[in-house]
Design a protein around this motif. Structure first.
Motif: not given
Length: 279
Positions: A188-209
């Motif tokens: 929890q101190p690393q905020s993994p929930g927020t990180y997963m959203i941020l990583d999905h944003i990056a993944l969507a950008r990579e895929q042109g979504l």
């Protein structure tokens, strides 16, 4: 006798039950089955109209006098990380991402149980067993992935690093839909929930979504408040998507005329390849 499914989906309404987000309120959902050869197209079309998927069902809140639940998505092109979110990305830089097929594993279920016991012990999923978890992951008629995040080094040759977090994610024609995510509460101190959203944003950008769908944002609910922390947030309201510029402008107040009658709601739903239902 040969039977066939109806060409147009049939819509139903659930019986009222206690709201999991706002105390003292009752929730009701409008839903339809997700099945057949057109399942992917239907999921894409209804996701754009505020619906969410749960296994082979699509649903949208339809409470009698409350319209607080707003379907939310992030406009990837408009998103700009805050200083805090950039720190989250740095804290989780050691996590590795892998996209797998929607097939439940014992390791996923163990992490899921740890997550529920540590954060949502009194929630609606608290009693889910392995069979129910497997159904949540595997009963999908559309393109779905389990996005796994692992940390550290593999304990031995041929073995994977420990599973730290995971997201059940649908791939839509215009974005990624985060159906359900969970993580090790010890992180929890690393905020993994927020990180997963941020990583999905990056993944969507990579895929042109263009979008990342987050489920429902509920003003006034501490459980859902974090979604307002992301720039580029849009909510589905009044039949259209609108950009959230001021989260405090949205209210969870009730009003007897805040929700249209069910027949009118269904009548405005646009289905793929056909005219709106009821018109």
């Amino acid at each position: 006798m040969r039977h066939s499914l109806p060409l147009a989906p049939q819509f139903y309404v659930t019986a009222p039950q206690p709201c999991p987000y706002l105390a003292g309120r009752m929730e009701r959902k409008l839903f339809t089955a997700l099945q057949g050869e057109q399942a992917g197209e239907l999921n894409d079309a209804l996701s754009k109209q505020g619906f969410r998927r749960s296994q082979n069902v699509l649903y949208r809140p339809s409470c009698a006098d409350c319209a607080a639940c707003l379907s939310a998505r992030i406009d990837v092109a408009a998103f700009r990380p805050t200083k805090s979110q950039r720190r989250v990305m740095r804290r989780n830089a050691a996590l590795s991402r892998t996209a797998t097929s929607p097939w439940a594993s014992d390791e996923q279920y163990d992490l899921f149980r740890t997550y529920l016991d540590g954060r949502h012990g009194d929630g609606g999923m608290a009693d889910m067993d392995m069979f129910e978890f497997a159904a949540m992951v595997e009963e999908t008629p559309i393109r779905t992935r389990v996005i796994e995040y692992r940390t550290g080094e593999a304990p031995a040759p041929g073995r994977e690093a420990p599973l730290a977090a995971a997201s059940l994610t649908d791939v839509l024609d215009d974005g990624l839909s985060m159906v359900y995510s969970f993580f090790d509460p010890a992180l929890q101190p690393q905020s993994p929930g927020t990180y997963m959203i941020l990583d999905h944003i990056a993944l969507a950008r990579e895929q042109g979504l263009p979008y990342v769908y987050l489920g429902y944002w509920v003003p006034g609910s501490p459980k859902m408040g974090y979604k307002a922390n992301f720039s580029g947030l849009q909510v589905y309201r009044g039949g259209q998507w609108q950009t959230v510029t001021d989260p405090f402008a949205y209210s969870a107040d009730t009003h007897p005329l805040s929700v249209d009658p069910i027949a009118e709601q269904v009548g405005r739903i646009t289905l793929p390849g056909v005219r709106p239902v009821g018109r």
